[in-house]
Motif scaffolding. Sequence first.
Motif, PDB file in Angstrom:
ATOM      1  N   LYS A  32      33.429  53.242  76.102  1.00 36.82           N
ATOM      2  CA  LYS A  32      32.492  53.884  77.043  1.00 36.82           C
ATOM      3  C   LYS A  32      33.245  54.773  78.044  1.00 36.82           C
ATOM      4  CE  LYS A  32      29.238  50.191  76.371  1.00 36.82           C
ATOM      5  NZ  LYS A  32      28.648  48.987  76.872  1.00 36.82           N
ATOM      6  N   THR A  33      34.192  55.531  77.508  1.00 35.29           N
ATOM      7  CA  THR A  33      35.016  56.425  78.327  1.00 35.29           C
ATOM      8  C   THR A  33      34.218  57.670  78.708  1.00 35.29           C
ATOM      9  OG1 THR A  33      36.929  55.640  77.079  1.00 35.29           O
ATOM     10  CG2 THR A  33      37.222  57.643  78.408  1.00 35.29           C
ATOM     11  N   ARG A  34      34.465  58.141  79.918  1.00 35.22           N
ATOM     12  CA  ARG A  34      33.844  59.367  80.421  1.00 35.22           C
ATOM     13  C   ARG A  34      34.947  60.355  80.782  1.00 35.22           C
ATOM     14  NH1 ARG A  34      32.069  54.887  82.849  1.00 35.22           N
ATOM     15  NH2 ARG A  34      33.212  55.246  84.775  1.00 35.22           N
ATOM     16  N   GLU A  46      37.640  58.349  82.823  1.00 38.33           N
ATOM     17  CA  GLU A  46      37.257  57.136  83.545  1.00 38.33           C
ATOM     18  C   GLU A  46      36.684  56.135  82.565  1.00 38.33           C
ATOM     19  OE1 GLU A  46      34.355  57.818  86.575  1.00 38.33           O
ATOM     20  OE2 GLU A  46      35.603  59.257  87.656  1.00 38.33           O
ATOM     21  N   LEU A  47      36.945  54.870  82.838  1.00 43.92           N
ATOM     22  CA  LEU A  47      36.246  53.821  82.107  1.00 43.92           C
ATOM     23  C   LEU A  47      36.085  52.616  83.006  1.00 43.92           C
ATOM     24  CD1 LEU A  47      38.342  51.406  80.876  1.00 43.92           C
ATOM     25  CD2 LEU A  47      38.967  53.291  79.426  1.00 43.92           C
ATOM     26  N   ASP A  48      34.980  51.927  82.809  1.00 37.61           N
ATOM     27  CA  ASP A  48      34.714  50.728  83.596  1.00 37.61           C
ATOM     28  C   ASP A  48      35.549  49.588  83.036  1.00 37.61           C
ATOM     29  OD1 ASP A  48      32.828  52.093  85.150  1.00 37.61           O
ATOM     30  OD2 ASP A  48      31.240  51.665  83.693  1.00 37.61           O
ATOM     31  N   ILE A  49      36.145  48.819  83.929  1.00 35.45           N
ATOM     32  CA  ILE A  49      36.945  47.658  83.521  1.00 35.45           C
ATOM     33  C   ILE A  49      35.965  46.505  83.290  1.00 35.45           C
ATOM     34  CG2 ILE A  49      38.719  46.031  84.240  1.00 35.45           C
ATOM     35  CD1 ILE A  49      39.972  48.376  85.849  1.00 35.45           C
ATOM     36  N   ARG A  50      35.964  46.029  82.044  1.00 38.15           N
ATOM     37  CA  ARG A  50      35.069  44.948  81.638  1.00 38.15           C
ATOM     38  C   ARG A  50      35.890  43.796  81.068  1.00 38.15           C
ATOM     39  NH1 ARG A  50      33.607  49.430  78.782  1.00 38.15           N
ATOM     40  NH2 ARG A  50      33.786  48.396  76.764  1.00 38.15           N
ATOM     41  N   ARG A 101      37.556  47.734  89.352  1.00 36.89           N
ATOM     42  CA  ARG A 101      36.241  48.071  88.816  1.00 36.89           C
ATOM     43  C   ARG A 101      36.323  49.191  87.786  1.00 36.89           C
ATOM     44  NH1 ARG A 101      33.302  50.537  93.298  1.00 36.89           N
ATOM     45  NH2 ARG A 101      34.190  52.401  92.423  1.00 36.89           N
ATOM     46  N   THR A 102      37.185  50.196  88.065  1.00 41.69           N
ATOM     47  CA  THR A 102      37.243  51.389  87.232  1.00 41.69           C
ATOM     48  C   THR A 102      38.691  51.796  87.023  1.00 41.69           C
ATOM     49  OG1 THR A 102      35.169  52.141  88.247  1.00 41.69           O
ATOM     50  CG2 THR A 102      36.421  53.788  87.044  1.00 41.69           C
ATOM     51  N   CYS A 125      43.707  52.155  89.189  1.00 35.08           N
ATOM     52  CA  CYS A 125      42.562  51.248  89.212  1.00 35.08           C
ATOM     53  C   CYS A 125      41.873  51.375  90.563  1.00 35.08           C
ATOM     54  CB  CYS A 125      43.000  49.810  88.973  1.00 35.08           C
ATOM     55  SG  CYS A 125      43.489  49.516  87.272  1.00 35.08           S
ATOM     56  N   SER A 128      36.271  47.500  94.159  1.00 34.66           N
ATOM     57  CA  SER A 128      34.876  47.607  94.587  1.00 34.66           C
ATOM     58  C   SER A 128      34.709  48.305  95.937  1.00 34.66           C
ATOM     59  CB  SER A 128      34.221  46.227  94.627  1.00 34.66           C
ATOM     60  OG  SER A 128      34.943  45.379  95.490  1.00 34.66           O
TER      61      SER A 128
END
Length: 148
Positions: A32-34, A46-50, A101-102, A125, A128
């Motif tokens: 889910k990279t942007r 950017e990608l959200d860290i999950r 978070r990101t 990184c 929040s």
Amino acid sequence: MEDAAMPDPTPEFDLAVAEQVLDAQPFSRLLKTRITTFGDGEAVLELDIREELEQQNGFLHGGVLAYAADNSLTFAAGSAIGPSVLTAGFSIQYLRPARGRTLLARASVVHAGRRQAVARCDLVCVDSEGTETLCAVAQGTVLNTSGS
């Protein structure tokens, strides 16, 4: 009879096209990279860290950092030397555990010639509260493959 203007056979390689290129990569879709910045020798992914992207200690997996570095280096170089590019090689140094978070991968071209470009990337990184922490740096060489 007037000559009609011929359409440009090569569309401009801009952010919209870069988004299409990124979306054409199945692995980038999986993560889910942007791409949020593209052009003039620069790119930001950017990608959200999950949780599913973490290693056993709860940090973002080094392979995800390497992917983000590789892809952002290549996009930055592509904005400088053309859209037909491949990574020739890159190195990455992990500075501290990646958590937050990101993940932002900010790449910029250091030198561009006709056939290759050298770029560097800061992997940051964001927590929040919006605080940024540098967690890795990378540098790579990207080749222009058009005409190869």
